[in-house]
Scaffold this motif. Structure first.
Motif, PDB file in Angstrom:
ATOM      1  N   ALA A 146       0.796  -1.236   0.000  1.00  0.00           N
ATOM      2  CA  ALA A 146       0.000   0.000   0.000  1.00  0.00           C
ATOM      3  C   ALA A 146       0.824   1.278   0.000  1.00  0.00           C
ATOM      4  N   TYR A 147       2.155   1.196  -0.086  1.00  0.00           N
ATOM      5  CA  TYR A 147       3.006   2.381  -0.084  1.00  0.00           C
ATOM      6  C   TYR A 147       3.574   2.656  -1.479  1.00  0.00           C
ATOM      7  N   GLY A 148       3.602   3.924  -1.844  1.00  0.00           N
ATOM      8  CA  GLY A 148       4.360   4.357  -3.009  1.00  0.00           C
ATOM      9  C   GLY A 148       3.707   4.083  -4.350  1.00  0.00           C
ATOM     10  N   ASP A 149       4.466   4.450  -5.419  1.00  0.00           N
ATOM     11  CA  ASP A 149       3.980   4.312  -6.797  1.00  0.00           C
ATOM     12  C   ASP A 149       3.594   2.884  -7.143  1.00  0.00           C
ATOM     13  N   GLY A 150       4.289   1.936  -6.554  1.00  0.00           N
ATOM     14  CA  GLY A 150       4.043   0.536  -6.899  1.00  0.00           C
ATOM     15  C   GLY A 150       2.652   0.059  -6.556  1.00  0.00           C
ATOM     16  N   TRP A 151       1.992   0.763  -5.634  1.00  0.00           N
ATOM     17  CA  TRP A 151       0.644   0.364  -5.238  1.00  0.00           C
ATOM     18  C   TRP A 151      -0.417   1.340  -5.755  1.00  0.00           C
ATOM     19  N   HIS A 152      -0.024   2.148  -6.722  1.00  0.00           N
ATOM     20  CA  HIS A 152      -1.034   2.940  -7.421  1.00  0.00           C
ATOM     21  C   HIS A 152      -1.828   1.990  -8.312  1.00  0.00           C
ATOM     22  N   PRO A 153      -3.153   2.116  -8.339  1.00  0.00           N
ATOM     23  CA  PRO A 153      -3.948   1.177  -9.144  1.00  0.00           C
ATOM     24  C   PRO A 153      -3.532   1.098 -10.611  1.00  0.00           C
ATOM     25  N   TYR A 154      -3.029   2.203 -11.163  1.00  0.00           N
ATOM     26  CA  TYR A 154      -2.630   2.185 -12.570  1.00  0.00           C
ATOM     27  C   TYR A 154      -1.368   1.351 -12.767  1.00  0.00           C
ATOM     28  N   THR A 155      -0.365   1.526 -11.905  1.00  0.00           N
ATOM     29  CA  THR A 155       0.852   0.725 -12.069  1.00  0.00           C
ATOM     30  C   THR A 155       0.559  -0.746 -11.784  1.00  0.00           C
ATOM     31  N   ILE A 156      -0.325  -1.012 -10.824  1.00  0.00           N
ATOM     32  CA  ILE A 156      -0.715  -2.406 -10.579  1.00  0.00           C
ATOM     33  C   ILE A 156      -1.341  -3.001 -11.835  1.00  0.00           C
ATOM     34  N   GLU A 186       1.397 -15.366  -4.903  1.00  0.00           N
ATOM     35  CA  GLU A 186       0.844 -14.700  -3.721  1.00  0.00           C
ATOM     36  C   GLU A 186       0.874 -13.181  -3.876  1.00  0.00           C
ATOM     37  N   SER A 187       1.992 -12.654  -4.377  1.00  0.00           N
ATOM     38  CA  SER A 187       2.068 -11.205  -4.582  1.00  0.00           C
ATOM     39  C   SER A 187       1.073 -10.759  -5.646  1.00  0.00           C
ATOM     40  N   ALA A 188       0.988 -11.502  -6.742  1.00  0.00           N
ATOM     41  CA  ALA A 188       0.054 -11.140  -7.816  1.00  0.00           C
ATOM     42  C   ALA A 188      -1.386 -11.165  -7.306  1.00  0.00           C
ATOM     43  N   TYR A 189      -1.694 -12.129  -6.462  1.00  0.00           N
ATOM     44  CA  TYR A 189      -3.056 -12.225  -5.939  1.00  0.00           C
ATOM     45  C   TYR A 189      -3.379 -11.042  -5.029  1.00  0.00           C
ATOM     46  N   VAL A 190      -2.441 -10.675  -4.161  1.00  0.00           N
ATOM     47  CA  VAL A 190      -2.663  -9.542  -3.266  1.00  0.00           C
ATOM     48  C   VAL A 190      -2.836  -8.260  -4.086  1.00  0.00           C
ATOM     49  N   GLN A 191      -2.021  -8.079  -5.146  1.00  0.00           N
ATOM     50  CA  GLN A 191      -2.172  -6.907  -6.004  1.00  0.00           C
ATOM     51  C   GLN A 191      -3.517  -6.914  -6.723  1.00  0.00           C
ATOM     52  N   TYR A 192      -3.923  -8.057  -7.195  1.00  0.00           N
ATOM     53  CA  TYR A 192      -5.201  -8.222  -7.880  1.00  0.00           C
ATOM     54  C   TYR A 192      -6.358  -7.865  -6.944  1.00  0.00           C
ATOM     55  N   ARG A 193      -6.293  -8.340  -5.723  1.00  0.00           N
ATOM     56  CA  ARG A 193      -7.353  -8.069  -4.755  1.00  0.00           C
ATOM     57  C   ARG A 193      -7.337  -6.608  -4.302  1.00  0.00           C
ATOM     58  N   PHE A 194      -6.146  -6.051  -4.151  1.00  0.00           N
ATOM     59  CA  PHE A 194      -6.036  -4.632  -3.799  1.00  0.00           C
ATOM     60  C   PHE A 194      -6.646  -3.773  -4.906  1.00  0.00           C
ATOM     61  N   LEU A 195      -6.351  -4.139  -6.149  1.00  0.00           N
ATOM     62  CA  LEU A 195      -6.903  -3.400  -7.279  1.00  0.00           C
ATOM     63  C   LEU A 195      -8.425  -3.485  -7.299  1.00  0.00           C
ATOM     64  N   LEU A 196      -8.954  -4.665  -7.014  1.00  0.00           N
ATOM     65  CA  LEU A 196     -10.403  -4.839  -6.967  1.00  0.00           C
ATOM     66  C   LEU A 196     -11.055  -3.880  -5.977  1.00  0.00           C
ATOM     67  N   GLN A 197     -10.365  -3.608  -4.881  1.00  0.00           N
ATOM     68  CA  GLN A 197     -10.916  -2.766  -3.821  1.00  0.00           C
ATOM     69  C   GLN A 197     -10.547  -1.293  -3.975  1.00  0.00           C
ATOM     70  N   ASN A 198      -9.720  -0.978  -4.971  1.00  0.00           N
ATOM     71  CA  ASN A 198      -9.259   0.400  -5.154  1.00  0.00           C
ATOM     72  C   ASN A 198      -9.282   0.806  -6.625  1.00  0.00           C
ATOM     73  N   LEU A 199     -10.347   0.482  -7.294  1.00  0.00           N
ATOM     74  CA  LEU A 199     -10.491   0.827  -8.704  1.00  0.00           C
ATOM     75  C   LEU A 199     -10.502   2.342  -8.881  1.00  0.00           C
ATOM     76  N   GLU A 200      -9.998   2.797 -10.018  1.00  0.00           N
ATOM     77  CA  GLU A 200      -9.876   4.235 -10.252  1.00  0.00           C
ATOM     78  C   GLU A 200     -11.185   4.840 -10.765  1.00  0.00           C
ATOM     79  N   LYS A 201     -12.226   4.652  -9.976  1.00  0.00           N
ATOM     80  CA  LYS A 201     -13.510   5.253 -10.310  1.00  0.00           C
ATOM     81  C   LYS A 201     -13.508   6.755 -10.036  1.00  0.00           C
ATOM     82  N   ASP A 202     -12.466   7.228  -9.383  1.00  0.00           N
ATOM     83  CA  ASP A 202     -12.313   8.669  -9.202  1.00  0.00           C
ATOM     84  C   ASP A 202     -11.753   9.331 -10.454  1.00  0.00           C
ATOM     85  N   VAL A 203     -11.017   8.568 -11.253  1.00  0.00           N
ATOM     86  CA  VAL A 203     -10.411   9.089 -12.484  1.00  0.00           C
ATOM     87  C   VAL A 203     -11.241   8.705 -13.700  1.00  0.00           C
ATOM     88  N   LEU A 204     -11.578   7.426 -13.798  1.00  0.00           N
ATOM     89  CA  LEU A 204     -12.308   6.848 -14.925  1.00  0.00           C
ATOM     90  C   LEU A 204     -11.457   6.896 -16.204  1.00  0.00           C
TER      91      LEU A 204
END
Length: 591
Positions: A146-156, A186-204
């Motif tokens: 959840a820290y930094g550019d790597g956990w931005h939904p777009y980079t994920i 495991e890392s890919a799954y956590v990123q996938y699930r994080f993305l599911l919960q943090n979709l960029e519906k603010d940007v679209l």
């Protein structure tokens, strides 16, 4: 009211209420993740579908695309992104504030894995797998949840896609390397699930589309059929929103159009057994038609809104893939009624004329002040060009390349067409758009009109007189201080005489005759065809005489002497082959 507050208010008022809600919601959740109040954990066992056809060789291994990455440099942790070359310490480069953010984003995307995968397939050399493993492991170890550019939904969205697609190539090695396989999954799954919960519906827009692409792939890979079904439906909703009826992507950027087309090609390829397949191929056909219509025989990615070379796959790669995998061949179109683009094309020239909005109302990020601008290619080579996109970072260069005066259009009373500010914002903007195609005295015209953000009107008429002659007519109020800008590809020579300009470029000669002008000036500007690379170029500034409503110019791409006369509100154009007249008062009333 403070001017900055006014800019914010006049920007926010265009947003959807849901965007504001999701912006606040996503930021709050991000902090809760950082404090370990919200958590995402991978299950003890993951059922993955890696032995599937995720890789599209014609696109993922496109030679022009792979040339962006040098395998020797990759092994040395040296990368060239957006025309900036850096050798880095991976353990810190992911989040190094001294590195341009867009460059860091490209590092997080992991597109260079396709080069490793390609070389591995070709040679079966385990060194490529070892580097693949090293880079992914390094990312996992140095990008804390959840820290930094790597956990931005777009980079994920981009990284997750590239990890999962290339894992197919390294499948045999992964099966022998169970510890790393588990770490990767495991890392890919956590990123996938994080993305599911943090979709960029603010940007679209294109960001949300990238999210959907990654979620669909993740749902197939992790065999979560309920998620796949839900996001196939959302995909169709977004395609209806984002792909206009004329086939253009709604952000009105030829570069992002190609990026979204590539995404759609991948999704459709992965969903070839789905009930949505036919609907998806229909959208591919429409978008392929648009891409072909814009870029065939044009010689460049057209520079409308944020567009640059070297970001998306190129036209040839995308269209070849459309035909190879879907049997889709593009059709030429000339009128794009929804997006507002018009195209003139004949044996010698191609003109793309922008009659559209600056951006979707709620998504101003990639808008530029290019209303009623055009680009002209001559014998397949760029000739008259908009200035392009140099960088996204906020500052004077971002402001410069988004401004009215860097486009082939008109500025009224030194006022920008729209209030483009910051890196990705637009406050008050052009409105009252009109567009029309018509024939006037045997000249085919495309015409458009808008009001700038202060309500000042500009009308433009572009007439295709013959294969070598184009006329550009601009209408503003007589008392308005109006300037028309014409930008040329670098290394074009301009020689101004009393009422016109002789133009020389690469053993070709053209001329421009102005009318209704007070003066013609040559000025030096900047042209950027690619990110972080700019060249000096010359442009013309035509200042309207305050005695007239109309001013403009005739472009002659032939050595044939052509005479232009303005008298009593009429323009007469004559040469040995033809004679044409334009009645300005009558023309103005046609729009």
């Amino acid at each position: 009211m403070n001017e900055n507050i006014k800019l914010y208010v006049n920007t926010i008022k265009y947003l959807k209420p849901s965007q504001i809600y999701y912006r606040i919601n996503n930021r709050v959740k991000r902090e809760l993740y950082k404090k370990n109040i919200l958590k995402i954990q991978a299950p003890r066992s993951l059922n993955v579908k890696r032995k599937n056809e995720y890789l599209i060789h014609s696109m993922d291994y496109d030679p022009a695309y792979l040339k962006r990455f040098d395998e020797k440099d990759i092994f040395n942790n040296e990368f060239n992104f957006i025309n900036i070359n850096k050798k880095v310490d991976l353990s810190t480069a992911w989040y190094d504030p001294e590195i341009q953010q867009l460059w860091r984003y490209n590092l997080h995307y992991f597109e260079y894995l396709y080069k490793l995968a390609f070389e591995y397939e070709k040679s079966s050399d385990n060194d490529y797998y070892d580097k693949y493993k090293e880079m992914i492991t390094n990312w996992i170890e140095n990008n804390h949840f959840a820290y930094g550019d790597g956990w931005h939904p777009y980079t994920i969205s981009l990284r997750l896609t590239n990890w999962l697609v290339t894992s197919e190539v390294f499948n045999d090695e992964l099966e022998r390397d169970s510890a790393f396989e588990s770490l990767l999954n495991e890392s890919a799954y956590v990123q996938y699930r994080f993305l599911l919960q943090n979709l960029e519906k603010d940007v679209l827009g294109n960001h949300y589309f990238e999210n959907i692409k990654a979620i669909i792939l993740g749902s197939i890979y992790f065999q979560e059929n309920d998620v796949q079904e839900k996001f196939e439906k959302e995909l169709l909703v977004q395609l209806k929103e984002q792909v206009l009826e004329d086939g253009m992507h709604f952000e009105l950027s030829p570069m992002y159009h190609k990026i979204i087309l590539e995404d759609l090609i991948k999704i459709t390829y992965w969903l070839k057994d789905s009930d949505t397949y036919k609907k998806l191929t229909n959208y591919i056909q429409s978008m392929a038609d648009t891409l072909y219509s814009f870029e065939n025989n044009f010689g460049k990615t057209p520079a409308f809104n944020d567009s640059a070379k070297g970001i998306s796959k190129d036209q040839e790669c995308l269209l070849n893939t459309c035909e190879l995998h879907f049997g889709i061949k593009p059709n030429q179109k000339y009128i794009f009624g929804k997006s507002g683009f018009y195209i003139f094309e004949d044996q010698n020239k191609k003109v793309i004329f922008d009659n559209g909005e600056i951006c979707p109302s709620y998504l101003p990020a990639h808008g530029q002040c290019d209303a009623l601008s055009y680009e002209l290619s001559w014998n397949g080579s760029p000739f008259i060009v908009n200035s392009g996109t140099y960088k996204y970072e906020n500052g004077p260069w971002r402001d410069y390349f988004r401004s009215t005066s860097t486009h082939n259009t008109v500025m009224i009373n030194s006022h920008e067409q729209s209030q483009a500010w910051g890196s990705f914002r637009v406050a008050k903007r052009i409105h009252g758009l009109k567009r029309k195609q018509f024939l006037h005295n045997d000249i085919s015209f495309f015409a458009g009109e808008y009001l700038n953000y202060l309500g000042e009107k500009h009308k433009r008429f572009i007439g295709n007189i013959s294969g070598d002659l184009i006329i550009v007519l601009d209408f503003t109020k007589a008392e308005a201080e109006s300037e028309s800008y014409i930008h040329f590809k670098p290394e074009t020579e301009l020689d101004i005489y009393t009422s016109g300009v002789d133009i020389s470029t690469k053993n070709k000669k053209a001329s421009l005759q102005a009318f209704g002008t007070e003066r013609i000036e040559k000025k030096q500007g900047w042209y950027s065809e690619q990110f972080n690379f700019k060249e000096e170029n010359d442009h013309l500034v035509l200042t309207k005489s305050k005695q007239n409503n109309f001013f403009g110019y005739l472009i002659n791409l032939n050595k044939t002497a052509t005479d232009l006369k303005l008298s009593d509100g009429n323009i007469l154009i004559t040469n040995q082959e033809m004679s044409r007249s334009i009645r300005l008062e009558e023309l103005e009333k046609l729009l």
